[in-house]
Design a protein around this motif. Structure first.
Motif, PDB file in Angstrom:
ATOM      1  N   ILE A   1      23.744  -1.486 -23.825  1.00 58.22           N
ATOM      2  CA  ILE A   1      23.684  -1.080 -25.163  1.00 58.22           C
ATOM      3  C   ILE A   1      24.710  -1.349 -26.083  1.00 58.22           C
ATOM      4  CG2 ILE A   1      21.799   0.585 -24.646  1.00 58.22           C
ATOM      5  CD1 ILE A   1      23.547   2.715 -25.678  1.00 58.22           C
ATOM      6  N   PRO A   2      24.627  -1.809 -27.309  1.00 52.72           N
ATOM      7  CA  PRO A   2      25.428  -1.599 -28.440  1.00 52.72           C
ATOM      8  C   PRO A   2      25.882  -0.223 -28.671  1.00 52.72           C
ATOM      9  CG  PRO A   2      23.668  -3.049 -29.212  1.00 52.72           C
ATOM     10  CD  PRO A   2      23.155  -2.206 -28.021  1.00 52.72           C
ATOM     11  N   ALA A   3      27.406  -0.257 -29.009  1.00 55.84           N
ATOM     12  CA  ALA A   3      27.907   1.270 -29.379  1.00 55.84           C
ATOM     13  C   ALA A   3      27.261   1.743 -30.584  1.00 55.84           C
ATOM     14  CB  ALA A   3      29.275   1.122 -29.522  1.00 55.84           C
ATOM     15  N   GLN A   4      27.119   0.608 -31.445  1.00 52.96           N
ATOM     16  CA  GLN A   4      26.337   1.047 -32.699  1.00 52.96           C
ATOM     17  C   GLN A   4      24.984   1.737 -32.633  1.00 52.96           C
ATOM     18  OE1 GLN A   4      27.745   0.618 -35.857  1.00 52.96           O
ATOM     19  NE2 GLN A   4      26.175   1.754 -36.552  1.00 52.96           N
ATOM     20  N   THR A   5      24.208   1.187 -31.576  1.00 55.36           N
ATOM     21  CA  THR A   5      22.818   2.058 -31.425  1.00 55.36           C
ATOM     22  C   THR A   5      23.278   3.546 -31.099  1.00 55.36           C
ATOM     23  OG1 THR A   5      22.015  -0.075 -30.663  1.00 55.36           O
ATOM     24  CG2 THR A   5      20.748   1.994 -30.055  1.00 55.36           C
ATOM     25  N   LEU A   6      24.370   3.655 -30.209  1.00 55.77           N
ATOM     26  CA  LEU A   6      24.468   5.130 -29.714  1.00 55.77           C
ATOM     27  C   LEU A   6      24.950   5.849 -30.914  1.00 55.77           C
ATOM     28  CD1 LEU A   6      24.914   7.285 -27.592  1.00 55.77           C
ATOM     29  CD2 LEU A   6      27.240   6.394 -27.535  1.00 55.77           C
ATOM     30  N   ARG A   7      25.649   5.255 -31.924  1.00 53.36           N
ATOM     31  CA  ARG A   7      25.978   5.994 -33.280  1.00 53.36           C
ATOM     32  C   ARG A   7      24.968   6.235 -34.076  1.00 53.36           C
ATOM     33  NH1 ARG A   7      30.626   3.654 -37.538  1.00 53.36           N
ATOM     34  NH2 ARG A   7      29.952   4.840 -39.328  1.00 53.36           N
ATOM     35  N   ASP A   8      24.038   5.383 -34.277  1.00 51.93           N
ATOM     36  CA  ASP A   8      22.947   5.471 -34.982  1.00 51.93           C
ATOM     37  C   ASP A   8      22.135   6.855 -34.502  1.00 51.93           C
ATOM     38  OD1 ASP A   8      23.697   3.739 -36.428  1.00 51.93           O
ATOM     39  OD2 ASP A   8      22.237   2.045 -35.743  1.00 51.93           O
ATOM     40  N   ARG A   9      21.828   6.841 -33.323  1.00 54.48           N
ATOM     41  CA  ARG A   9      21.136   8.096 -32.551  1.00 54.48           C
ATOM     42  C   ARG A   9      21.838   9.315 -32.943  1.00 54.48           C
ATOM     43  NH1 ARG A   9      19.365   7.351 -26.304  1.00 54.48           N
ATOM     44  NH2 ARG A   9      17.892   5.681 -26.654  1.00 54.48           N
ATOM     45  N   LEU A  10      23.324   9.220 -32.685  1.00 57.47           N
ATOM     46  CA  LEU A  10      24.085  10.533 -32.925  1.00 57.47           C
ATOM     47  C   LEU A  10      24.029  10.960 -34.256  1.00 57.47           C
ATOM     48  CD1 LEU A  10      26.959   9.739 -30.493  1.00 57.47           C
ATOM     49  CD2 LEU A  10      25.037  11.389 -30.040  1.00 57.47           C
ATOM     50  N   ASP A  11      24.186   9.942 -35.237  1.00 56.85           N
ATOM     51  CA  ASP A  11      24.060  10.209 -36.728  1.00 56.85           C
ATOM     52  C   ASP A  11      22.897  11.172 -37.287  1.00 56.85           C
ATOM     53  OD1 ASP A  11      25.146  10.489 -39.326  1.00 56.85           O
ATOM     54  OD2 ASP A  11      24.491   8.508 -39.847  1.00 56.85           O
ATOM     55  N   ARG A  12      21.979  10.557 -36.532  1.00 60.08           N
ATOM     56  CA  ARG A  12      20.390  11.256 -36.844  1.00 60.08           C
ATOM     57  C   ARG A  12      20.216  12.583 -36.167  1.00 60.08           C
ATOM     58  NH1 ARG A  12      18.459   6.094 -35.341  1.00 60.08           N
ATOM     59  NH2 ARG A  12      17.684   6.881 -33.412  1.00 60.08           N
ATOM     60  N   LEU A  13      20.715  12.679 -35.008  1.00 63.26           N
ATOM     61  CA  LEU A  13      20.822  14.136 -34.298  1.00 63.26           C
ATOM     62  C   LEU A  13      21.856  14.894 -35.099  1.00 63.26           C
ATOM     63  CD1 LEU A  13      20.529  12.928 -30.849  1.00 63.26           C
ATOM     64  CD2 LEU A  13      18.695  13.777 -32.108  1.00 63.26           C
ATOM     65  N   VAL A  14      22.923  14.801 -35.312  1.00 67.41           N
ATOM     66  CA  VAL A  14      23.990  15.659 -35.787  1.00 67.41           C
ATOM     67  C   VAL A  14      24.197  15.207 -37.081  1.00 67.41           C
ATOM     68  CG1 VAL A  14      25.933  16.988 -35.469  1.00 67.41           C
ATOM     69  CG2 VAL A  14      24.427  16.156 -33.481  1.00 67.41           C
ATOM     70  N   PRO A  15      23.512  15.341 -38.143  1.00 68.29           N
ATOM     71  CA  PRO A  15      23.918  14.781 -39.585  1.00 68.29           C
ATOM     72  C   PRO A  15      25.376  15.505 -40.000  1.00 68.29           C
ATOM     73  CG  PRO A  15      21.892  15.667 -39.640  1.00 68.29           C
ATOM     74  CD  PRO A  15      22.241  16.225 -38.257  1.00 68.29           C
ATOM     75  N   GLY A  16      26.255  14.579 -40.863  1.00 70.74           N
ATOM     76  CA  GLY A  16      27.268  15.098 -41.400  1.00 70.74           C
ATOM     77  C   GLY A  16      28.436  14.634 -40.381  1.00 70.74           C
ATOM     78  N   THR A  17      28.332  14.054 -39.273  1.00 71.55           N
ATOM     79  CA  THR A  17      29.455  13.592 -38.351  1.00 71.55           C
ATOM     80  C   THR A  17      30.161  12.473 -39.116  1.00 71.55           C
ATOM     81  OG1 THR A  17      28.020  14.421 -36.514  1.00 71.55           O
ATOM     82  CG2 THR A  17      29.973  12.863 -35.943  1.00 71.55           C
ATOM     83  N   THR A  18      31.617  12.444 -38.940  1.00 72.12           N
ATOM     84  CA  THR A  18      32.328  11.330 -39.343  1.00 72.12           C
ATOM     85  C   THR A  18      32.739  10.592 -38.212  1.00 72.12           C
ATOM     86  OG1 THR A  18      33.259  12.578 -41.102  1.00 72.12           O
ATOM     87  CG2 THR A  18      34.417  10.837 -40.376  1.00 72.12           C
ATOM     88  N   PHE A  19      32.240   9.137 -38.356  1.00 69.80           N
ATOM     89  CA  PHE A  19      32.449   8.347 -37.011  1.00 69.80           C
ATOM     90  C   PHE A  19      33.953   7.358 -37.400  1.00 69.80           C
ATOM     91  CE2 PHE A  19      28.057   9.424 -36.962  1.00 69.80           C
ATOM     92  CZ  PHE A  19      27.756   9.458 -35.615  1.00 69.80           C
ATOM     93  N   THR A  20      34.728   7.378 -36.362  1.00 67.95           N
ATOM     94  CA  THR A  20      35.965   6.534 -36.480  1.00 67.95           C
ATOM     95  C   THR A  20      36.014   5.659 -35.211  1.00 67.95           C
ATOM     96  OG1 THR A  20      37.400   8.200 -35.610  1.00 67.95           O
ATOM     97  CG2 THR A  20      36.941   8.001 -38.056  1.00 67.95           C
ATOM     98  N   GLY A  21      36.813   4.675 -35.345  1.00 67.93           N
ATOM     99  CA  GLY A  21      37.295   3.812 -34.084  1.00 67.93           C
ATOM    100  C   GLY A  21      36.350   2.637 -34.428  1.00 67.93           C
ATOM    101  N   HIS A  22      36.142   2.292 -33.157  1.00 68.02           N
ATOM    102  CA  HIS A  22      35.525   0.720 -32.912  1.00 68.02           C
ATOM    103  C   HIS A  22      34.316   0.796 -32.284  1.00 68.02           C
ATOM    104  CE1 HIS A  22      39.478  -0.935 -33.883  1.00 68.02           C
ATOM    105  NE2 HIS A  22      39.941  -0.159 -32.940  1.00 68.02           N
ATOM    106  N   TRP A  23      33.163   0.471 -33.084  1.00 66.94           N
ATOM    107  CA  TRP A  23      31.835   0.726 -32.686  1.00 66.94           C
ATOM    108  C   TRP A  23      30.960  -0.508 -32.646  1.00 66.94           C
ATOM    109  CZ3 TRP A  23      29.884   5.402 -31.085  1.00 66.94           C
ATOM    110  CH2 TRP A  23      30.807   6.542 -31.422  1.00 66.94           C
ATOM    111  N   GLY A  24      31.744  -1.628 -32.250  1.00 65.26           N
ATOM    112  CA  GLY A  24      31.122  -2.988 -32.326  1.00 65.26           C
ATOM    113  C   GLY A  24      31.168  -3.428 -31.004  1.00 65.26           C
TER     114      GLY A  24
END
Length: 481
Positions: A320-343
């Motif tokens: 899966i794309p890393a961005q998909t994982l990021r979107d999931r986590l953003d919805r589950l734990v609001p207020g998280t700051t994401f850094t690094g390479h998610w492409g």
């Protein structure tokens, strides 16, 4: 991040934990002599044997010396009686040397003058009796024990025998006693240690076998020795206990699975209803209730994973794309700051990996507080993917170490399963999860997964496969049961 409850570690538990640490040499390690049952038994055996030996030896030596002294006195009295009889029987001893070789004699007249003496005492003739009432006198650098007898009309007969042989025998006996008291305890200690080592070898083997037991992975019965003794009874009792533990664990897992199953369906319906109400009404109280329902849903997932155990779970692999994982986590734990390479892309079980990372983020949010920060950084190399979750909380207590990953290290607002389940999921993927305190403060958890280096051709092949299709999301992006 500070774990809410800290297990109490006893000194004995700390020693056992150190023995169980990889590389500690558990099975080849020898028990320290001061903690050895063999040594204590040998020491006790030696001390008791030494005391008994000392008492017996003292008794024997005392009896021996007493008999030797009595024999000496009997010989002296017999010689004195014989000489006195020779002087009184028709003056048969007159003019002869009183006694034989090694004997000392004096004949004393009624006026106290020495009128006859053995060759060694001729200097005392025609002089006054020099010894008075003494029974032991020094003569020619030796101690002489003496007795007196009446010698008829001649006066008093004084007879003495040298005690050199008696003194030498007494000194030899005391030297032997001292040598026995010095060497016997050491010999007994070494003998007791050797005998104890052979006698307790089966017990040591049983202890090593018991140390290998790990109820979390295997409860196989221990092999029983052929000899029917206390060791066999001990191992048999351990095997019986293992059977009861295994049966109890099976019942607990079954009960836990039933509880989770009964909770799962109503929680899913409740969560979906609250999410729809939130979308329709925009009420913050409804949104907060939806988050609580989401928390309970993840708790049931953690409990289900604990009930199933790692070996019973199977991963559903997807790329899966890393961005998909990021979107999931953003919805589950609001207020998280994401850094690094998610492409990039990730080869994983999306539900399980989401569960692991969500547990880490929720744990960080819980300890950072509403005003704190939680950051998730993704760093990729050809060898591995590295997820770093850092919070602004107080950090990890250094004395706990890996205990923070044990199940049910729980506290306020937490089931105590999140970190344990997250590490289990990471290791199921072929990676690992570690925790530490960041040098600048706050807890830092690092979850690593094996990297997937794909060429262009491989990427095109995967694009046509089902692996690139994102799996259906559970409500609110949570993992499926």
């Amino acid at each position: 991040m500070t774990p809410e409850a800290r297990p109490v570690t006893t000194p004995a538990g700390a020693r056992r934990a150190a023995l169980l640490t990889p590389g500690a040499g558990l099975y080849s390690a020898r028990v320290a002599w001061r903690h050895s049952l063999r040594f204590r038994l040998a020491l006790t055996y030696s001390a008791l044997s030494a005391v008994l030996l000392m008492l017996i030896t003292l008794g024997v030596v005392s009896l021996l010396l007493s008999r030797m002294d009595q024999q000496f006195v009997d010989r002296l009295n017999d010689r004195a009686d014989t000489l006195a009889e020779a002087f009184t029987r028709n003056s048969g001893g007159l003019g002869r040397t009183a006694g034989g070789a090694g004997a000392y004699t004096l004949l004393i007249d009624p006026d106290g003058q020495v009128i006859a003496a053995s060759p060694a005492l001729r200097d005392y003739i025609d002089a006054g009796y020099p010894f008075g009432s003494l029974t032991r006198v020094p003569i020619q650098n030796t101690t002489v024990r003496a007795v007196k007898r009446q010698a008829g009309n001649f006066g008093t007969l004084w007879v003495g025998l040298p005690e050199d042989d008696l003194i030498a025998a007494r000194q030899s006996a005391l030297s032997a006693l001292l040598l026995a008291l010095v060497t016997a305890p050491l010999i007994l200690l070494l003998t007791g240690w050797w005998v104890g080592r052979r006698a307790l070898a089966g017990l040591e083997q049983a202890a090593n076998l018991a140390d290998r037991l790990d109820p979390a992975h295997s409860l196989e019965p221990l092999p029983l020795p052929a000899r029917e003794d206390e060791v066999q009874r001990l191992l048999g009792a351990i095997n019986s206990l293992l059977g009861r533990i295994e049966a109890q664990q099976a019942r607990e897992k079954q009960l836990l699975g039933q509880i989770v199953h009964e909770l799962g369906a109503p929680l899913t319906v409740l969560k979906a209803s609250l999410q729809r109400a939130e979308a329709r009404l925009g009420d913050p109280e409804v949104a907060r209730a939806a988050l609580v329902a989401d928390e309970l849903t993840f708790t049931t997932q953690d409990l289900m994973q604990l009930a199933r155990g790692q070996l019973e779970l199977k991963l559903a692999w997807h790329y899966i794309p890393a961005q998909t994982l990021r979107d999931r986590l953003d919805r589950l734990v609001p207020g998280t700051t994401f850094t690094g390479h998610w492409g990039s892309g990730i080869l994983c079980d999306p539900d399980r990996l989401t569960q692991a990372l969500r547990n880490l983020l929720a744990n960080g949010r819980r300890h950072a507080g509403a005003e704190g920060t939680v950051t998730l950084d993704l760093h990729e190399t050809p060898e591995q993917l590295c997820f770093r979750v850092r919070d602004s909380g107080p950090g990890l207590p250094p004395e706990l170490g890996d205990q923070i990953f044990e199940p049910f290290v729980s506290g306020a607002g937490s089931s105590g399963l999140g970190l344990s389940v997250a590490r289990q999921i990471a290791r199921m993927h072929g990676g690992d999860l570690t925790g530490s305190t960041h040098p600048e403060g706050g807890a830092l958890f690092t979850l690593t997964l094996p990297g997937v280096a794909l060429s262009d051709d491989e990427g095109e092949d995967l694009a046509d496969s089902d692996l690139l299709d994102e799996p259906p999301l559970t409500p609110a992006g949570g993992p499926g049961s």
